[in-house]
Enzyme design. Sequence first.
Site, mmCIF file in Angstrom:
data_model
loop_
_atom_site.group_PDB
_atom_site.id
_atom_site.type_symbol
_atom_site.label_atom_id
_atom_site.label_comp_id
_atom_site.label_asym_id
_atom_site.label_seq_id
_atom_site.Cartn_x
_atom_site.Cartn_y
_atom_site.Cartn_z
ATOM 1 N N VAL A 159 0.842 -1.203 0.000
ATOM 2 C CA VAL A 159 0.000 0.000 0.000
ATOM 3 C C VAL A 159 0.875 1.249 0.000
ATOM 4 O O VAL A 159 1.876 1.325 0.724
ATOM 5 C CB VAL A 159 -0.930 0.000 1.228
ATOM 6 C CG1 VAL A 159 -1.815 1.234 1.226
ATOM 7 C CG2 VAL A 159 -1.776 -1.263 1.241
ATOM 8 N N HIS A 160 0.489 2.195 -0.840
ATOM 9 C CA HIS A 160 1.199 3.482 -0.921
ATOM 10 C C HIS A 160 0.869 4.291 0.333
ATOM 11 O O HIS A 160 -0.081 5.085 0.363
ATOM 12 C CB HIS A 160 0.759 4.226 -2.183
ATOM 13 C CG HIS A 160 1.465 5.533 -2.407
ATOM 14 N ND1 HIS A 160 2.542 5.665 -3.251
ATOM 15 C CD2 HIS A 160 1.244 6.773 -1.901
ATOM 16 C CE1 HIS A 160 2.949 6.921 -3.269
ATOM 17 N NE2 HIS A 160 2.165 7.623 -2.450
ATOM 18 N N HIS A 161 1.668 4.070 1.374
ATOM 19 C CA HIS A 161 1.376 4.675 2.674
ATOM 20 C C HIS A 161 2.674 4.748 3.467
ATOM 21 O O HIS A 161 3.272 3.732 3.808
ATOM 22 C CB HIS A 161 0.339 3.825 3.418
ATOM 23 C CG HIS A 161 -0.268 4.501 4.608
ATOM 24 N ND1 HIS A 161 0.348 4.539 5.826
ATOM 25 C CD2 HIS A 161 -1.452 5.159 4.757
ATOM 26 C CE1 HIS A 161 -0.423 5.186 6.689
ATOM 27 N NE2 HIS A 161 -1.515 5.577 6.056
ATOM 28 N N ARG B 7 3.843 -0.237 -4.615
ATOM 29 C CA ARG B 7 3.806 0.873 -3.661
ATOM 30 C C ARG B 7 3.980 2.226 -4.335
ATOM 31 O O ARG B 7 3.366 3.218 -3.928
ATOM 32 C CB ARG B 7 4.898 0.658 -2.603
ATOM 33 C CG ARG B 7 4.817 1.603 -1.413
ATOM 34 C CD ARG B 7 5.909 1.288 -0.406
ATOM 35 N NE ARG B 7 5.761 -0.037 0.164
ATOM 36 C CZ ARG B 7 6.610 -1.046 -0.043
ATOM 37 N NH1 ARG B 7 7.663 -0.876 -0.830
ATOM 38 N NH2 ARG B 7 6.416 -2.205 0.527
#
EC number: 3.2.1.4
Length: 586
Positions: free
Chosen positions: A478-480, A529
């Site tokens: 997840v892009h986080h 990501r």
Amino acid sequence: MHSANHWGGSFEIQVDPITEEGQSRNMEEDRAMLLRQQLDETQQGWLLGFLLIGIPIVIVRHLPNHTEPMPPPDAYTVALHKALRFFNGQKSGRLPKSNGISWRGDSGLRDGSRLSDVKGGLVGGYYDAGDNIKFHFPMAFSMTLLSWSVIEYGHKYKAIGEYDHILDIIKWGTDYLLRTFNSSATTINKIYSQVGYARKGSTSPDDEHYCWQRPEDINYHREVLFSTSAPDLGSEVAAALAAASIVFHHEKTYSKKLVKAATTAFKFATAPSQRSPYSSGNDLIAPFYNSSGFWDEFIWGAAWMYYATGNYSYISFATNPELPNNANAFSNSLDLSVFSWDNKLPAAELLLSRFRIFLNPGYPYEDILKRYHATSDQNMCFLLKQFQFFKWTKGGLILLNHGRPQPLQYAVKAAFLASLYADYMNESNIPGWYCGSKFISSSALTHFATSQVNYILGKNPKNMSYVVGYGHKYPRHVHHRAASIPHNHKRYTCTGGWKWRDAKPGNPNTITGAMVGGPDRFDHFLDVRKNHNYSEPTLVANAGLVAALVALTGSGGQGIDRNTMFSTVQALFPPPHPPPSSWIHP
């Protein structure tokens, strides 16, 4: 020049010519004209359609004389438990011990510390997505949407044990929004719009493009942006505070505080001088949450202000013909039928249709309310696959943003509105509505909503859930920022975090409940990501997911709470104005 409000009330609105913002959406005129032809009978309203079906049956509900055991939670409830946890993972400020996300800690404690007019600074609120920016426009919208879901389905939240949790989520947001302007004043001249920023190509510390680090590790100064003209932002903040005041009606002191602040924010938003969107000309806002207009927020905000206060000047404002005319509310545009953080029209129209459906106020509001109601009918027709107004993926996802990235956030909001409208019909013993000459059962809307949510939860060509932590197969990259960097008590600099951004293994921390951007128009999804279009979650997306899930779950019972929305609305009789002579003398 001011346009007189011929229906009473103290509001005056500035009537400007329709500007380029009203032209900026991709309006598919050919299909709009086709729909206008197909749906000519829709304008006849529910009553005519119902009379063609049969006389409504009044069902008397008797309370059981014994307690039935609760059924096991359905899939929507299981997903809802997780979707709510996402907001805990996005909190900024000094976190309570009960927050329950072990890899998150206190952050942003110096946000707004240099501001002389904000006591304690702008500490708190929510990070918007996988970045470390606090965007107030989508944050306020998320709180409005969550509050709406509680007002309609509070009994479900209570039944599944999430009522206190959702109230905590909303209050964390509204407490912060109260700090974004002088909420104790009656008149303001500015509102804070954002904390943190990103500039493409920057080589200085920022919160999006250059720095990849946990919010807990930020040690650089974060800029605070403000707007002196914010008809859209001010209206949305007012809507959030007003809707929350209904949620917290049992806490009278806090509810009154929210109403007072909402009144101030809406007064600021609708002042004649406020005719420039909050993002206008600002390259630190426009690339992310650019507002294409504000007339929709005027209608949306006025509706919530009316429900929160019972003050008829707000409903007079919301039903002044100048507002829907300037908002192109009755244009039958496909794009204007899509509910989003930038377009509140379909939700505002449904919110005001609720007033007509359940209270039937009549003159002097009936003409515009009838048109809002008919447009809500049409918006629902747009969603049905059989009419093919929007394209769909082969796997069954409606492409409300025409195949552009991050389609899921639009699908869940449409699912919420469709479920809600079906419940309005069911509560009124109305079996359906007309799309042109074709009668459609209300169950078609429930079927649409479940098809979209089921797709998101795993019934798709990838056989994967797009909600992190739900099911066995879900996105791991997840892009986080906070989720991608180990919580190992080491501080990583802006560029030091790049190795975690670029790492091949999955995230060391699970951002449970996050709904990612979603697949492309071919049902393809890359669990990568660095590609935020596929893998980044946002507040507005998860707020829509929560609303759709609570509307669909049967674990906490069925139907809506019909009355709480109108708890402050005064009796409609005698009518505030005499009827026109044509009503008296045919």
